[in-house]
Design a protein around this motif. Sequence first.
Motif, short mmCIF file in Angstrom:
data_model
loop_
_atom_site.label_atom_id
_atom_site.label_comp_id
_atom_site.label_asym_id
_atom_site.label_seq_id
_atom_site.Cartn_x
_atom_site.Cartn_y
_atom_site.Cartn_z
N TYR A 69 32.32 44.01 28.27
CA TYR A 69 32.84 44.10 29.64
C TYR A 69 33.48 45.45 29.94
CZ TYR A 69 37.56 42.97 27.85
OH TYR A 69 38.74 42.98 27.19
N ILE A 74 30.16 50.25 36.36
CA ILE A 74 30.50 49.89 37.74
C ILE A 74 31.33 50.97 38.40
CG2 ILE A 74 31.96 48.28 39.05
CD1 ILE A 74 30.60 46.03 37.75
N ILE A 128 29.04 42.15 40.56
CA ILE A 128 30.12 41.19 40.28
C ILE A 128 29.68 39.78 40.69
CG2 ILE A 128 32.48 40.50 40.92
CD1 ILE A 128 32.57 42.90 39.15
N LYS A 129 29.00 39.70 41.84
CA LYS A 129 28.55 38.38 42.30
C LYS A 129 27.43 37.84 41.41
CE LYS A 129 29.81 38.66 47.17
NZ LYS A 129 29.37 38.51 48.57
N LEU A 169 26.65 38.59 38.05
CA LEU A 169 26.92 38.26 36.65
C LEU A 169 27.87 37.07 36.54
CD1 LEU A 169 27.31 41.89 35.23
CD2 LEU A 169 25.28 40.43 35.22
N SER A 203 31.06 34.76 35.80
CA SER A 203 32.48 35.01 35.99
C SER A 203 33.20 35.30 34.68
CB SER A 203 33.16 33.81 36.65
OG SER A 203 32.69 33.67 37.95
N LYS A 241 32.34 37.09 32.35
CA LYS A 241 32.30 38.53 32.05
C LYS A 241 32.91 39.34 33.21
CE LYS A 241 29.49 41.00 29.58
NZ LYS A 241 28.17 41.12 28.96
N THR A 242 32.55 39.01 34.45
CA THR A 242 32.99 39.85 35.57
C THR A 242 34.50 39.81 35.76
OG1 THR A 242 32.50 38.02 37.07
CG2 THR A 242 30.82 39.73 36.83
N SER A 243 35.14 38.70 35.39
CA SER A 243 36.59 38.65 35.55
C SER A 243 37.23 39.73 34.69
CB SER A 243 37.11 37.27 35.16
OG SER A 243 36.74 36.96 33.83
N VAL A 285 35.70 42.42 33.64
CA VAL A 285 35.27 43.70 34.21
C VAL A 285 36.23 44.11 35.32
CG1 VAL A 285 33.48 44.84 35.56
CG2 VAL A 285 32.84 43.37 33.63
N LEU A 286 36.58 43.16 36.17
CA LEU A 286 37.46 43.45 37.30
C LEU A 286 38.80 44.02 36.84
CD1 LEU A 286 37.07 40.58 39.90
CD2 LEU A 286 36.56 43.00 40.21
N GLU A 331 36.89 33.99 39.72
CA GLU A 331 37.11 35.02 38.70
C GLU A 331 38.44 34.76 37.98
OE1 GLU A 331 34.90 37.37 38.08
OE2 GLU A 331 33.58 37.06 39.81
#
Lengths: 450, 450
Positions: free
Chosen positions: A35, A42, A54-55, A57, A59, A61-63, A65-66, A89
């Motif tokens: 991530y 990103i 983000i939408k 992948l 959640s 992983k994206t959480s 990432v955020l 997320e």
Amino acid sequence: MTPFKLTEELVAEIKLLIYNQEDVQLEGLLNEVHYADVAEIINELAAEEATYLIKLLDSDKTSDVLTEVDDDLREAILGNLSSKEIAEELEELDTDDAVDIIAELSEERQQEVISNIEDEEHKEEIKELLKYAEDTAGGLMAKELVKVYDTWTVAGCLRRIRGQAEEVTRVHSVYVVNKQDELVGRLSLKDLIVAKNEKKIADIYISNVDYVNVEDNVEDVAKVMSKYDLEAIPVVDNSKTLLGRITIDDIVDVLKEEADKDYQLAAGITQDVEADDSIIELTRARLPWLFLGLVGGVGAFLIMEGFQDTFNKYAVLFFFTPLIAAMAGNVGVQSSAIIVQGLANDDVKGSINRRLIKEMLLAALNGTILALFLFFFVWVTKGDVNTAFAISASLVVVIIVAGLIGTFVPLFLNKQGIDPAIATGPFITTSNDIFGILIYFWIAKMVLGI
Amino acid sequence: MTPFKLTEELVAEIKLLIYNQEDVQLEGLLNEVHYADVAEIINELAAEEATYLIKLLDSDKTSDVLTEVDDDLREAILGNLSSKEIAEELEELDTDDAVDIIAELSEERQQEVISNIEDEEHKEEIKELLKYAEDTAGGLMAKELVKVYDTWTVAGCLRRIRGQAEEVTRVHSVYVVNKQDELVGRLSLKDLIVAKNEKKIADIYISNVDYVNVEDNVEDVAKVMSKYDLEAIPVVDNSKTLLGRITIDDIVDVLKEEADKDYQLAAGITQDVEADDSIIELTRARLPWLFLGLVGGVGAFLIMEGFQDTFNKYAVLFFFTPLIAAMAGNVGVQSSAIIVQGLANDDVKGSINRRLIKEMLLAALNGTILALFLFFFVWVTKGDVNTAFAISASLVVVIIVAGLIGTFVPLFLNKQGIDPAIATGPFITTSNDIFGILIYFWIAKMVLGI
């Protein structure tokens, strides 16, 4: 694991895949990437492209990432997501990270997002954490921890831990509490594994446990954790009730931010900016200190103009003002930097007076060595021993005063509860420029007897 | 735990107890104190007093104390201890800490101390670690780790771990190796506890394991660990054989040292010094940069002298040279600091040209705003619009050039493999002073048509 390398080709490929909405390929490409690396990718994308990923992948992983992408981009992405999407997320994140993200939203948006969180316990914990100020232990801690009661047995404990540990990513320590939920000690997983199953926790726990209060400042928490080499520390309230825990990775971030901030302050940058921020942001961070420098320069101008008549014969004196100003500034920055760093590392001890005397001796030594060079230079090139002496004698005094100001100002600010780091940099350079030039002309006037 | 507070009274009391050789009381007083706090106390003592305490207290505490005391004091204490006494301290330490201490001794003394270490395995491991350079992963790693073979079962594993874990203070991860001792994966203790006893390690380990090579630079290791939020990382050789592990507390120290060094370089301090070092040490660290400043000042003098005849009518121009020099220096420091920090955090991307253009726009914006103020100031106070325009127009150009130099130099140094941090500070201030004053007089001459 071969280390990940961010390349322009990879970014271009991903931009193209997003443009063509090749979802399956994007997922295939990014699923195996850590991530933190996805966050790096990103960071190179436009907000719309980033939102698309983000939408797309998962959640889980994206959480993460955020939490890692640049602040500005995160703000843009969150603006593109619905409250429900943000809530999804947050469900995947530990409470401390979830709160960091939610804290960036408007009051109203926060309520919307929270009401969309489905896990009731997670929701309540996030609400609790939002109450603490960002720069306190409470603002840094997570609710996820493994807690056991001192009345349990090792076997019972291991059974319960299997349950609790599922939701705690990393188990550093097992915290032991009594019936009132007061922290009484700790255990490592190792201790539990090594102990006999039928032992009582009360018999094996280590009562000598470090902890911090929920209202302690994060910098103090960082100091305690790095001094005692702790990897996690429990957070308690005034009645010692266990509230949460802080882990070393958060402290690493605090230390880095602190170091970056001090470095920027020393360089005359007032806000947290990065090389890739916009010109407007960079100007806002840089212009105030430059303006201070301008005012200082005007001050120097006024001083020199005031001495103009006295020195009509000695134009050469004016040609050395940049040298005097530079030396005053450099010495001031050096001495303030050492004090600022000493204060940060808690190794400035003893009285202010003793420290000023030491700096005076140090500056006198440095100043004399430098003045000797300058003396011979002026004497040889100008052939005038009086002028040479006037200029080099002033230099010594200027350096001593600059060193004293550089030492005193951060110590004084620190006593007043102001971050002494602002003293290293344009603040000290500017004031030392002015004092330096003023002292220089005074002394020169005295020495030359005019 | 009430936090420990170092007081002058406590230090005085301990000094008195040492003087009177009240061993029982000293032990009673210090036994319950954390080693990091004992180190703080010892830092306040004379070398002989410190040695007395080190000899008196148990090695399992004093060995850790030794790793924490100030470098100079440690050197003095080690000088007072016999090789056998040092060896006893080292027996109690993890291999990485033991090597840090032994590395400070002379080659000959090292051999003596090593031959006095009784634990054969510890001795061999220390000898191995001594081979690695201090700034590599090998120089930072410890040999203590928990290693399991992929052919074992969970139950067998837990049994063996009970044995291995006794000598490992903190178990972060269990490293999984194959028959050739090659690293193939990792497991957390949590994973082991949660797994069924009869499972094979091969079935449950996580093969996606981060690692570093034994020859990797410590700063790169720090970057990897803080990027991926790792608390420990295994170290392998070129054939992926597991050699040791590095823990996050060592990385925290690396990050702090790195930040301190950059901060000091930016302030014009070349060696690692602390506020409490001797005047000679502080002079050695500070004088070289001051000398550079002196040379710069002489350069500025020569430039101004060269323009003397041209500007006999315009004495006022000379009075603004400190302002010009200060602005050139400040802008240079600001832009270099942002680049240096960006390089350290790996977020300077894109081409040098793009970055120079951005800095030029930024400097032009800042410069124009500042020049407007200066223009009106000179116009109003001197009543001469030409002079006002000459000075403020030069200021804009000076600021742009200063920003470009501040941006270019660290990028250039970085490309050459030189630490760009030396570019923020006296180096950039001095060169910008000279360029700034030169450009200032050129432009003013052009504008005024003389």
